[in-house]
Scaffold this motif. Structure first.
Motif, PDB file in Angstrom:
ATOM      1  N   THR A 256      39.041   1.608   7.723  1.00 38.27           N
ATOM      2  CA  THR A 256      38.461   0.689   8.705  1.00 38.27           C
ATOM      3  C   THR A 256      37.878  -0.545   8.027  1.00 38.27           C
ATOM      4  O   THR A 256      38.015  -1.672   8.515  1.00 38.27           O
ATOM      5  CB  THR A 256      37.373   1.410   9.524  1.00 38.27           C
ATOM      6  N   VAL A 257      37.236  -0.349   6.875  1.00 34.64           N
ATOM      7  CA  VAL A 257      36.695  -1.480   6.124  1.00 34.64           C
ATOM      8  C   VAL A 257      37.814  -2.419   5.674  1.00 34.64           C
ATOM      9  O   VAL A 257      37.719  -3.648   5.813  1.00 34.64           O
ATOM     10  CB  VAL A 257      35.891  -0.977   4.910  1.00 34.64           C
ATOM     11  N   LEU A 258      38.901  -1.869   5.145  1.00 37.05           N
ATOM     12  CA  LEU A 258      40.026  -2.701   4.707  1.00 37.05           C
ATOM     13  C   LEU A 258      40.639  -3.438   5.887  1.00 37.05           C
ATOM     14  O   LEU A 258      41.058  -4.601   5.769  1.00 37.05           O
ATOM     15  CB  LEU A 258      41.069  -1.833   4.006  1.00 37.05           C
ATOM     16  N   TYR A 259      40.702  -2.771   7.016  1.00 39.35           N
ATOM     17  CA  TYR A 259      41.223  -3.390   8.241  1.00 39.35           C
ATOM     18  C   TYR A 259      40.355  -4.581   8.647  1.00 39.35           C
ATOM     19  O   TYR A 259      40.870  -5.648   9.014  1.00 39.35           O
ATOM     20  CB  TYR A 259      41.253  -2.332   9.338  1.00 39.35           C
ATOM     21  N   ARG A 260      39.035  -4.437   8.566  1.00 34.87           N
ATOM     22  CA  ARG A 260      38.138  -5.563   8.868  1.00 34.87           C
ATOM     23  C   ARG A 260      38.306  -6.677   7.857  1.00 34.87           C
ATOM     24  O   ARG A 260      38.254  -7.860   8.199  1.00 34.87           O
ATOM     25  CB  ARG A 260      36.692  -5.064   8.881  1.00 34.87           C
ATOM     26  N   MET A 261      38.510  -6.321   6.579  1.00 33.98           N
ATOM     27  CA  MET A 261      38.719  -7.342   5.551  1.00 33.98           C
ATOM     28  C   MET A 261      40.001  -8.126   5.794  1.00 33.98           C
ATOM     29  O   MET A 261      40.125  -9.282   5.380  1.00 33.98           O
ATOM     30  CB  MET A 261      38.745  -6.689   4.168  1.00 33.98           C
ATOM     31  N   ALA A 262      40.966  -7.502   6.468  1.00 32.22           N
ATOM     32  CA  ALA A 262      42.226  -8.175   6.801  1.00 32.22           C
ATOM     33  C   ALA A 262      42.116  -9.002   8.075  1.00 32.22           C
ATOM     34  O   ALA A 262      43.082  -9.663   8.467  1.00 32.22           O
ATOM     35  CB  ALA A 262      43.340  -7.150   6.946  1.00 32.22           C
ATOM     36  N   GLY A 263      40.941  -8.975   8.712  1.00 26.77           N
ATOM     37  CA  GLY A 263      40.760  -9.753   9.930  1.00 26.77           C
ATOM     38  C   GLY A 263      40.979  -8.966  11.204  1.00 26.77           C
ATOM     39  O   GLY A 263      41.075  -9.557  12.284  1.00 26.77           O
ATOM     40  N   ALA A 264      41.088  -7.646  11.110  1.00 29.46           N
ATOM     41  CA  ALA A 264      41.304  -6.769  12.273  1.00 29.46           C
ATOM     42  C   ALA A 264      42.452  -7.259  13.144  1.00 29.46           C
ATOM     43  O   ALA A 264      42.276  -7.576  14.319  1.00 29.46           O
ATOM     44  CB  ALA A 264      40.018  -6.643  13.094  1.00 29.46           C
ATOM     45  N   PRO A 265      43.669  -7.344  12.579  1.00 29.26           N
ATOM     46  CA  PRO A 265      44.812  -7.859  13.350  1.00 29.26           C
ATOM     47  C   PRO A 265      45.207  -6.915  14.492  1.00 29.26           C
ATOM     48  O   PRO A 265      44.889  -5.720  14.486  1.00 29.26           O
ATOM     49  CB  PRO A 265      45.923  -7.937  12.301  1.00 29.26           C
ATOM     50  N   GLN A 266      45.912  -7.473  15.472  1.00 30.50           N
ATOM     51  CA  GLN A 266      46.424  -6.667  16.578  1.00 30.50           C
ATOM     52  C   GLN A 266      47.475  -5.690  16.048  1.00 30.50           C
ATOM     53  O   GLN A 266      48.238  -6.012  15.135  1.00 30.50           O
ATOM     54  CB  GLN A 266      47.052  -7.572  17.641  1.00 30.50           C
ATOM     55  N   VAL A 267      47.502  -4.499  16.618  1.00 32.39           N
ATOM     56  CA  VAL A 267      48.478  -3.488  16.205  1.00 32.39           C
ATOM     57  C   VAL A 267      49.183  -2.934  17.434  1.00 32.39           C
ATOM     58  O   VAL A 267      48.670  -2.996  18.552  1.00 32.39           O
ATOM     59  CB  VAL A 267      47.808  -2.330  15.424  1.00 32.39           C
ATOM     60  N   SER A 268      50.352  -2.399  17.213  1.00 34.07           N
ATOM     61  CA  SER A 268      51.100  -1.731  18.270  1.00 34.07           C
ATOM     62  C   SER A 268      52.033  -0.718  17.616  1.00 34.07           C
ATOM     63  O   SER A 268      52.271  -0.775  16.407  1.00 34.07           O
ATOM     64  CB  SER A 268      51.900  -2.737  19.100  1.00 34.07           C
ATOM     65  N   GLY A 269      52.549   0.192  18.398  1.00 30.50           N
ATOM     66  CA  GLY A 269      53.453   1.192  17.855  1.00 30.50           C
ATOM     67  C   GLY A 269      52.867   2.583  17.958  1.00 30.50           C
ATOM     68  O   GLY A 269      51.741   2.786  18.440  1.00 30.50           O
ATOM     69  N   ASP A 270      53.630   3.538  17.508  1.00 33.87           N
ATOM     70  CA  ASP A 270      53.227   4.941  17.604  1.00 33.87           C
ATOM     71  C   ASP A 270      52.446   5.381  16.378  1.00 33.87           C
ATOM     72  O   ASP A 270      52.787   5.029  15.243  1.00 33.87           O
ATOM     73  CB  ASP A 270      54.471   5.826  17.759  1.00 33.87           C
ATOM     74  N   MET A 271      51.405   6.157  16.620  1.00 33.18           N
ATOM     75  CA  MET A 271      50.612   6.722  15.537  1.00 33.18           C
ATOM     76  C   MET A 271      51.372   7.895  14.925  1.00 33.18           C
ATOM     77  O   MET A 271      51.737   8.838  15.632  1.00 33.18           O
ATOM     78  CB  MET A 271      49.258   7.190  16.070  1.00 33.18           C
ATOM     79  N   PRO A 272      51.619   7.870  13.606  1.00 31.56           N
ATOM     80  CA  PRO A 272      52.394   8.950  12.989  1.00 31.56           C
ATOM     81  C   PRO A 272      51.588  10.217  12.704  1.00 31.56           C
ATOM     82  O   PRO A 272      52.169  11.247  12.355  1.00 31.56           O
ATOM     83  CB  PRO A 272      52.880   8.317  11.686  1.00 31.56           C
TER      84      PRO A 272
END
Length: 346
Positions: A209-225
């Motif tokens: 989650t921290v890395l995701y915030r560092m990336a700017g919390a981009p929009q995501v879509s698709g299936d969770m594996p």
């Protein structure tokens, strides 16, 4: 009678003209030539602070002496250099004296006058929590040919300590600077308003989650594996993003284990993949033979661990041990994020 009226009218006109000219001169005298600005008006401790000295008019600033004052308990003066308003390839001579705490004297001379814009940049380091006004002293400063312009201006700088809001954070501990950084950037928050839990173990879902915030919390879509990552959990988008971008893999093809503790070798692997995601090479020469437990590093993590050690991203838990299977604490991760921003991104 008519002549008297003309005479009175002429006197009134002359008086009005004199009054108008005096107003114009007064307005010119009150026009400031320089302004001071600081893009980062609120900073954290140990940050660089740049105060720009800007000319409001072109072809006026060529040579002179400027004296600035500041609060030396809050800011430490590091140096000064010419700004971008000078003509290209201009020969600008600067003499800077910042030996007296709280005062900076800059004498300068340019072969050509500067355009409107930044003529000087003053560099400080934020050393302690508090507020400081960086001010130009009009009594001690001059610019040749400034005419009726005034020389005065100030910039406000506030140094704050985000870690001080948490009662469980020791400000003398190694993690203080890292916590200041991650909280100020919004990458990490406390587990409550008063608690950061610096010694608590970081789990895999938190770190992704921290890395995701560092990336700017981009929009995501698709299936969770992963079957153990439920939609609606705080880490759902982060894990989906990390999986799709090769930053984090599951413990198996179906399980991510978001609540499992993140080990030190997992942590550096996540950061190495994130660096490559940002277009940064993680190639590193050398080995880990200085550490007696280097053989405990999992094969998948050897290159990442070598890169992390060589760049200074992590240090050994002791001079001779890495403890690659040891768990990462929230304070340790905050420190690594701060180092990543300083050593890797910069």
């Amino acid at each position: 009678m008519r002549n008297n009226v003309k005479r009175v009218f002429s006197l009134l006109l002359a008086a009005a003209l004199v009054f108008s000219l005096s107003l114009t001169a007064f307005a010119a005298e009150e026009t400031p030539l320089l302004t001071l600005s600081c893009e980062t008006g609120k900073v954290i401790q140990d940050s660089e602070v740049i105060v720009s000295v800007n000319a409001a008019a072109a072809d006026v600033v060529a040579d002179g002496k400027l004296v600035f004052t500041y609060d030396s308990a809050v800011l430490s003066f590091e140096g000064a250099q010419e700004g971008a308003a000078w003509p290209e390839n201009a020969d600008v001579s600067l003499q800077v004296n910042g030996a007296k705490l709280g005062t900076v004297i800059v004498a300068f001379a340019g072969a050509e006058a500067a355009a409107a814009g930044s003529v000087l940049n003053l560099y400080f380091t934020a050393v302690a929590e508090g507020q400081s006004t960086v001010s130009l002293s009009p009594e001690d400063s001059y610019i040749t040919g400034a005419g009726g312009y005034t020389l005065e201006g100030e910039a406000q700088v506030e140094v704050w300590c985000p870690a001080s809001q948490f009662i469980d954070v020791k400000l003398s501990a190694f993690y203080h600077k890292g916590i200041d950084y991650v909280v100020s950037q919004g990458y990490m928050i406390g587990i409550s308003q008063e608690l950061f839990a610096p010694d608590a173990v970081m789990n895999r879902g938190m770190l992704v989650t921290v890395l995701y915030r560092m990336a700017g919390a981009p929009q995501v879509s698709g299936d969770m594996p992963f079957t153990d990552v439920a939609q609606g959990r705080y880490y759902y988008n982060a894990i989906l993003w990390a999986s799709q971008n090769g930053i984090a893999k599951g413990m198996t093809t179906e399980l991510f284990a978001p609540n499992a503790a993140v080990t030190r070798e997992q942590m550096v692997t996540f950061f190495a993949r994130f660096a490559r995601f940002k277009g940064i090479s993680t190639d590193a020469e050398g080995d880990l033979m200085d550490f007696t437990d280097a053989g405990q590093v999992s094969p998948y993590a050897v290159k990442s661990m070598t890169w992390a050690v060589k760049t200074g991203l992590i240090q050994g838990m002791t001079e001779t041990t890495l403890e690659p299977k040891g768990n990462s604490t929230r304070g340790q991760v905050a420190t690594v994020i701060d180092r990543f921003a300083t050593l890797i991104l910069n």
